[in-house]
Design an enzyme around this catalytic site. Structure first.
Site, PDB file in Angstrom:
ATOM      1  N   TYR A  62      37.540  -7.987  10.151  1.00 33.96           N
ATOM      2  CA  TYR A  62      38.317  -9.232  10.157  1.00 33.96           C
ATOM      3  C   TYR A  62      39.523  -9.122  11.099  1.00 33.96           C
ATOM      4  O   TYR A  62      40.369  -8.238  10.941  1.00 33.96           O
ATOM      5  CB  TYR A  62      38.809  -9.590   8.739  1.00 33.96           C
ATOM      6  CG  TYR A  62      37.710  -9.907   7.738  1.00 33.96           C
ATOM      7  CD1 TYR A  62      36.362  -9.894   8.093  1.00 33.96           C
ATOM      8  CD2 TYR A  62      38.024 -10.222   6.416  1.00 33.96           C
ATOM      9  CE1 TYR A  62      35.366 -10.176   7.177  1.00 33.96           C
ATOM     10  CE2 TYR A  62      37.019 -10.521   5.485  1.00 33.96           C
ATOM     11  CZ  TYR A  62      35.700 -10.482   5.880  1.00 33.96           C
ATOM     12  OH  TYR A  62      34.711 -10.767   4.964  1.00 33.96           O
ATOM     13  N   HIS A  70      29.293  -3.436   4.966  1.00 34.75           N
ATOM     14  CA  HIS A  70      29.438  -4.875   5.225  1.00 34.75           C
ATOM     15  C   HIS A  70      28.093  -5.584   5.401  1.00 34.75           C
ATOM     16  O   HIS A  70      27.861  -6.645   4.816  1.00 34.75           O
ATOM     17  CB  HIS A  70      30.314  -5.079   6.471  1.00 34.75           C
ATOM     18  CG  HIS A  70      30.984  -6.404   6.545  1.00 34.75           C
ATOM     19  ND1 HIS A  70      32.203  -6.594   7.135  1.00 34.75           N
ATOM     20  CD2 HIS A  70      30.609  -7.627   6.107  1.00 34.75           C
ATOM     21  CE1 HIS A  70      32.549  -7.866   7.056  1.00 34.75           C
ATOM     22  NE2 HIS A  70      31.590  -8.518   6.435  1.00 34.75           N
TER      23      HIS A  70
HETATM   24  N1  LIG Z   1      30.591  -9.982   2.987  1.00 37.51           N
HETATM   25  C1  LIG Z   1      30.428 -10.889   3.924  1.00 37.51           C
HETATM   26  O1  LIG Z   1      29.573 -10.773   4.809  1.00 37.51           O
HETATM   27  C2  LIG Z   1      31.288 -12.123   3.896  1.00 37.51           C
HETATM   28  C3  LIG Z   1      30.915 -13.249   4.651  1.00 37.51           C
HETATM   29  C4  LIG Z   1      31.723 -14.382   4.570  1.00 37.51           C
HETATM   30  C5  LIG Z   1      32.856 -14.377   3.780  1.00 37.51           C
HETATM   31  N2  LIG Z   1      33.218 -13.258   3.073  1.00 37.51           N
HETATM   32  C6  LIG Z   1      34.456 -13.228   2.224  1.00 37.51           C
HETATM   33  O2  LIG Z   1      34.458 -14.360   1.365  1.00 37.51           O
HETATM   34  C7  LIG Z   1      35.675 -15.085   1.544  1.00 37.51           C
HETATM   35  C8  LIG Z   1      35.503 -16.562   1.230  1.00 37.51           C
HETATM   36  O3  LIG Z   1      34.527 -17.151   2.035  1.00 37.51           O
HETATM   37  P1  LIG Z   1      34.869 -18.127   3.274  1.00 37.51           P
HETATM   38  O4  LIG Z   1      36.211 -17.806   3.783  1.00 37.51           O
HETATM   39  O5  LIG Z   1      33.699 -18.018   4.186  1.00 37.51           O
HETATM   40  O6  LIG Z   1      34.785 -19.598   2.685  1.00 37.51           O
HETATM   41  P2  LIG Z   1      35.245 -20.402   1.350  1.00 37.51           P
HETATM   42  O7  LIG Z   1      36.154 -19.574   0.521  1.00 37.51           O
HETATM   43  O8  LIG Z   1      33.999 -20.941   0.756  1.00 37.51           O
HETATM   44  O9  LIG Z   1      36.009 -21.630   1.998  1.00 37.51           O
HETATM   45  C9  LIG Z   1      37.245 -21.507   2.631  1.00 37.51           C
HETATM   46  C10 LIG Z   1      37.673 -22.900   3.064  1.00 37.51           C
HETATM   47  O10 LIG Z   1      37.829 -23.722   1.901  1.00 37.51           O
HETATM   48  C11 LIG Z   1      39.116 -24.325   1.903  1.00 37.51           C
HETATM   49  N3  LIG Z   1      39.593 -24.330   0.507  1.00 37.51           N
HETATM   50  C12 LIG Z   1      39.869 -23.254  -0.263  1.00 37.51           C
HETATM   51  N4  LIG Z   1      40.265 -23.616  -1.483  1.00 37.51           N
HETATM   52  C13 LIG Z   1      40.275 -24.973  -1.492  1.00 37.51           C
HETATM   53  C14 LIG Z   1      40.596 -25.929  -2.472  1.00 37.51           C
HETATM   54  N5  LIG Z   1      41.004 -25.564  -3.692  1.00 37.51           N
HETATM   55  N6  LIG Z   1      40.511 -27.240  -2.142  1.00 37.51           N
HETATM   56  C15 LIG Z   1      40.100 -27.611  -0.915  1.00 37.51           C
HETATM   57  N7  LIG Z   1      39.756 -26.750   0.059  1.00 37.51           N
HETATM   58  C16 LIG Z   1      39.845 -25.414  -0.221  1.00 37.51           C
HETATM   59  C17 LIG Z   1      39.981 -23.474   2.793  1.00 37.51           C
HETATM   60  O11 LIG Z   1      40.953 -24.274   3.433  1.00 37.51           O
HETATM   61  P3  LIG Z   1      42.533 -24.166   3.061  1.00 37.51           P
HETATM   62  O12 LIG Z   1      43.001 -22.895   3.658  1.00 37.51           O
HETATM   63  O13 LIG Z   1      43.097 -25.390   3.692  1.00 37.51           O
HETATM   64  O14 LIG Z   1      42.643 -24.182   1.569  1.00 37.51           O
HETATM   65  C18 LIG Z   1      38.981 -22.928   3.802  1.00 37.51           C
HETATM   66  O15 LIG Z   1      38.842 -23.813   4.891  1.00 37.51           O
HETATM   67  C19 LIG Z   1      36.046 -14.767   2.994  1.00 37.51           C
HETATM   68  O16 LIG Z   1      37.367 -15.145   3.306  1.00 37.51           O
HETATM   69  C20 LIG Z   1      35.748 -13.296   3.048  1.00 37.51           C
HETATM   70  O17 LIG Z   1      36.786 -12.551   2.423  1.00 37.51           O
HETATM   71  C21 LIG Z   1      32.431 -12.139   3.110  1.00 37.51           C
END
Ligand SMILES: NC(=O)c1ccc[n+]([C@@H]2O[C@H](COP(=O)([O-])OP(=O)(O)OC[C@H]3O[C@@H](n4cnc5c(N)ncnc54)[C@H](OP(=O)(O)O)[C@@H]3O)[C@@H](O)[C@H]2O)c1
Length: 270
Positions: free
Chosen positions: A58, A117
């Site tokens: 990241y 990962h």
């Molecule tokens: N292991 C892997 O391969 C892998 C892959 C992908 C992700 N991940 C991990 O999983 C985490 C989460 O997944 P993600 O970042 O892909 O997506 P997510 O958590 O599904 O979505 C994040 C988005 O949702 C918005 N959001 C969050 N809470 C909200 C709420 N209460 N109301 C409205 N909008 C909201 C955020 O905007 P705002 O900032 O405006 O709230 C952001 O744009 C990552 O950050 C990472 O740590 C791991």
């Protein structure tokens, strides 16, 4: 705030953790919002987040640096940090170096949960898991796990890993239901935590999903995103790591752990 057992360890882990992808850059560092990002991370910890999910990948390492800076003023022992090793660093020579880099950037002498990962076809799984186990025995990692592993690969890992694999972190949300076919039942039967990543589907939902969510959200005086999280963590062995840099959203996501969905809500969502 809800807690779940981490794998079969007996250790409790928050049902809602904090995702950090894109905080401090995507594949490469973005230093332009450092102050703001550190403040947000600190505010998240102050409001009750203790599980922080990150990876060496990241922000090209910068996300870990920001977390390291943010946690300086907090009691490290009260935090649970997950980080992940990138597929190019899975050999017995590269993995210790990658871990050392993460520890340095995070400003800590141990990582709570260290994950592979992504699997890659040419990896020597035995060598990687054995190296992780050695680093764990040496005290640099408390628990080991994997990410993006299917059931076949997870089964293979369990057989060859010298120490328990406590977690598989995968894509899982109301619209991405693949884990329910085989992976989630397997994790539930074998005492493995399934960490749901992208649990909010980054906010891009079909009209139909939104309609169902709105109905249930109204009933619980909640937001649709809270219902998405509450539904995920209602399932045995599942925890979620939503990402937000918005204080209100961070609070809402944390509070989703207090919503109790009724059987008819769950049925509708399922
Ligand atoms: N292991 C892997 O391969 C892998 C892959 C992908 C992700 N991940 C991990 O999983 C985490 C989460 O997944 P993600 O970042 O892909 O997506 P997510 O958590 O599904 O979505 C994040 C988005 O949702 C918005 N959001 C969050 N809470 C909200 C709420 N209460 N109301 C409205 N909008 C909201 C955020 O905007 P705002 O900032 O405006 O709230 C952001 O744009 C990552 O950050 C990472 O740590 C791991």
């Amino acid at each position: 705030m809800g807690f779940k057992q981490l794998g079969s360890t007996g250790e409790e882990i928050p049902a809602i953790g904090l995702g950090t992808w894109e905080i401090g850059g995507r594949e490469t560092p973005d230093y332009s919002r450092d102050k703001e990002n550190i403040k947000i991370l600190q505010a998240a910890i102050e409001m009750g987040y203790t599980h922080i999910d990150t990876a060496e990948y990241y922000g090209g390492g910068h996300t870990e640096e920001l977390i390291g800076e943010a946690i300086k003023t907090f009691d490290r022992s009260k935090l649970f940090i997950t980080s992940k090793v990138w597929p190019t660093h899975l050999s017995k020579e590269e993995l210790p170096k990658a871990l050392k880099g993460s520890l340095k950037r995070l400003g800590t002498d141990y990582i709570d949960l260290y994950l592979i990962h992504w699997p890659v076809p040419d990896m020597d799984l035995k060598e990687t898991l054995t190296t992780m186990a050695e680093l764990s025995k040496a005290g640099y990692i408390r628990y080991i796990g994997v990410s993006n592993f299917d059931v076949a690969l997870l089964k293979k890992s369990l057989l060859i890993s010298p120490v328990p694999i406590v977690c598989n972190q995968v894509l899982y949300n109301l619209e991405d239901r693949e884990p329910e076919n085989e992976l989630l039942p397997f994790c539930q039967e074998n005492g493995i935590t399934l960490t749901a990543y992208t649990p909010l589907k980054k906010g891009s939902l079909s009209k139909h999903t939104e309609k169902v969510l709105k109905k249930i959200a109204k009933k619980h005086n909640a937001t649709i995103y809270q219902i998405m999280l509450s539904w995920l963590i209602s399932k045995d062995n599942v925890i979620a790591i939503p990402r937000s840099t918005n204080i209100q959203h961070l609070k809402e996501n944390l509070e989703a752990a207090d919503i109790i969905l009724e059987p008819d809500d769950l049925q509708l969502l399922d």
